[in-house]
Design an enzyme around this catalytic site. Structure first.
Site, short mmCIF file in Angstrom:
data_model
loop_
_atom_site.label_atom_id
_atom_site.label_comp_id
_atom_site.label_asym_id
_atom_site.label_seq_id
_atom_site.Cartn_x
_atom_site.Cartn_y
_atom_site.Cartn_z
CG ASP A 1 -1.97 -1.06 1.22
OD1 ASP A 1 -1.76 -2.07 0.53
OD2 ASP A 1 -3.00 -0.90 1.90
CE LYS B 1 -5.33 1.82 2.59
NZ LYS B 1 -4.21 1.13 3.26
CE LYS C 1 -7.02 -1.50 2.59
NZ LYS C 1 -5.65 -1.89 2.97
#
Lengths: 328, 298
Positions: free
Chosen positions: A165, A228, A264
């Protein structure tokens, strides 16, 4: 209110084949022209649509399905300065068997930790199928040189992370240096090797939905496997309208290029109700194909206990209490 | 012909009291409440299991601050309730007359007893620990203390016939020690309970410490009794023996403390004599004794 209020008209032809992507990203000017040429987000429409979808009533069998699905797409997260190997091992145990008293509860999708704890998490999850995700690139601010970000990423990948991430450079994005942001992502993607790359936009710092849409496209053009919403360190984080704008982006991106990208939302999703609202949004915006741990994740920590309590309420017929679930 | 238009009376809507607010039932239901002679009095909200759930959440949330407040502070807050109650005696006299069919004279002295009862319990806030706590002699170099602590969230089924004195006599002892309460009001005489909630809402009692639900006792009690986040039950107002047994069984799942309904009568229908001086029983039923060993000389 029309059903499609706030949605971008779907691009019918794959208007952005791979060779054109290379053109678009070749210079700062062409990239800006492309991103600013994206249709603007109708803020009122987007918020109204998200609010309308959140009133959907999901009950009984559908709720049971939604709760199990929500559990199986969680990235169980601990990103605290006070994290210890012991805490990560506890979290991994919970990830594999969320409710020790009920074996029918599915495992979560992944655990998400800082790079230095990846090895611990990897050893603790073993062959269970629960992935290990690691934040990298000077998380959460992203304020470091590219060399440091790449070293951070390589470190996590070497320790065995299945997913990375990364955070984008919001400063560069906001002043319009899109090419710099893109190059960052491309370089990190390369450092990831086979690990899947999630790109954190940090929507709380992007100020407008238009920016969220542009950042989403930018990340996808650069090769992100997932986009995300947030780090969880900045408020507001994952709100329904923001997730909706990003879901529209992945939907349109696939229509344009044929490549599928995951979404996400992370931060601020604490109750089963919130989670189910997000699932409804996925189903109605991107489509059913995204209702899968491979394409949709929810980054959370306290959410899991609420889902387990709801689940227990449905199986036992009585309201559950937090005293009977692990503290994390 | 009179030149004064007769005033149109303002009808009061009796709603629930959850987390310091007065919501309607989540279910949208209501039911008719009649006075002692069977005449229509008002519509009251008919709470559902989800209102029970919300009330428990509110009570749990209020717990840490209320139980963490000093005993002196809790006492002051409860005295304040008595002050506000005193100022609204007239309203309560009217409601008790309507609900229980008493004469105005009897109702007036009953409401006076209600205020006095509240003051009596308020006084115990900073005194109960001295009476039921102790300093224990032990055979070792330790100070050894036992102190009472609140049990947590207490579900209270209020008495069915004594709609105000009985209600206050079961509610005050629960909250004075630092518990928070989810109260099911008398099914057929719920109006004084809601008016009491209005007093609580305007007298420094933090939101969520007392939550009042009106509706069908038989419908709501099982949900309250089985709820895993409720720590204790006072089944005072359960007149149905089978229902009371079922509630006790459900309560056993997470070891709730249970104060059983009065069984003075063979069929369990008699209510205690609320006019009698209360003992400590209703307070001590909902406390936990914590014993601390502290080494001497450190």
């Amino acid at each position: 209110m029309p059903h499609y209020a706030g949605a971008v008209p779907l691009l019918t032809e794959p208007t952005l084949p791979l060779d054109r992507v290379t053109d678009v990203v070749s210079t700062d000017a062409s990239l800006r022209r492309f991103l600013h040429g994206l249709p603007g987000v109708d803020q009122v429409g987007a918020e109204a649509r998200a609010a309308m979808l959140s009133t959907r009533s999901i009950k009984t069998a559908a709720k049971q399905f939604a709760i199990d699905l929500a559990i199986s797409i969680i990235d169980l997260t601990t990103l605290e300065g006070q994290d210890t190997p012991g805490k990560v091992r506890t979290l991994c145990a919970k990830a594999q068997r969320p409710d020790p008293s009920d074996a029918s509860v599915p495992a979560v999708a992944a655990v998400c930790v800082y790079p230095d704890l990846v090895a611990v998490a990897k050893a603790a999850t073993g062959p269970s199928g629960v992935k290990v995700a690691s934040v990298a690139t000077a998380f959460p601010s992203g304020r470091a040189s590219r060399a440091v970000k790449l070293a951070d990423t390589a470190d996590a990948v070497a320790a065995g992370a299945d997913e990375i991430d990364m955070v984008i450079d919001r400063g560069a994005f906001l002043v319009g240096r899109y090419r710099a942001v893109l190059e960052d992502i491309v370089a990190v993607k390369q450092a990831c090797g086979t690990a899947r790359l999630k790109v954190i936009l940090e929507v709380g710092e992007l100020a407008t939905y238009d920016n969220v849409r542009r950042a989403s496209w930018l990340a996808m053009l650069a090769g992100a496997d997932f986009i995300k919403t947030s780090t969880g360190k900045v408020q507001p984080a994952a709100t329904l309208p923001v997730t909706q704008v990003m879901l529209e982006a992945v939907r349109d991106f696939r229509a344009a290029t044929g490549r599928m990208v995951g979404v996400k939302p992370a931060g601020g999703i604490r109750t089963a109700k919130d989670a189910i609202r997000h699932l409804v949004l996925v189903n109605e915006t991107a489509g059913e194909e995204w209702l899968d741990p491979r394409w949709f994740r929810i980054g959370a920590s306290t959410l899991l206990n609420d889902l387990l309590m709801q689940r227990q309420r449905m199986t036992t017929g009585r309201y559950a209490g937090p005293d009977y679930f692990t503290v994390d | 012909m009179s030149d004064v238009t007769p005033r149109l009376a303002v009808q009061k809507t009796y709603k629930l009291y959850i987390g310091g607010r007065f919501p309607r039932s989540e279910s949208g239901r209501s039911y008719q409440v009649s006075d002692a002679t069977g005449r229509f009095l008002a519509n009251a909200a008919m709470a559902s299991r989800k209102d029970v759930r919300d009330a428990v959440v509110a009570a749990r949330k209020a717990g840490p601050a209320w139980s963490g407040a000093s005993a002196y502070n809790r006492g002051q807050v409860l005295y304040r309730v008595a002050e506000v109650l005193e100022g609204r005696r007239g309203q309560f006299v009217d409601e008790v007359v309507a609900a229980e069919g008493l004469s105005v004279g009897t109702a007036t002295s009953l409401v006076a007893a209600v205020v006095d009862r509240w003051v009596w319990y308020a006084g115990w806030a900073d005194k109960l620990a001295q009476v039921v706590g102790s300093s224990n002699p032990v055979a070792g170099p330790y100070f050894d203390f036992t102190v009472p602590e609140p049990t947590g969230v207490v579900g209270v089924v209020a008495p069915q016939s004594s709609s105000l004195l009985g209600l206050v006599s079961v509610l005050a002892p629960v909250i004075v020690t630092g518990n928070t309460a989810v109260l099911l009001a008398s099914e057929r005489r719920p109006l004084p309970a809601i008016s009491l909630a209005e007093v609580l809402a305007t007298s420094d009692v933090p939101a969520g410490v007392v939550n009042v639900l009106t509706g069908r006792t038989a419908e709501l009690t099982p949900w309250l009794a089985a709820h895993m986040d409720v720590n204790a039950l006072d089944l005072c107002g359960l007149t149905d023996t089978a229902l009371a047994h079922a509630a006790e069984e459900a309560a056993a799942d997470n070891l709730k403390r249970v104060l059983r309904p009065s069984t003075a009568d063979p069929d369990g229908r008699a209510e205690p004599d609320w006019s009698a001086e209360p003992g400590l029983e209703r307070m001590t039923a909902f406390i936990e004794h914590k014993t601390v060993w502290h080494p001497v000389g450190i």
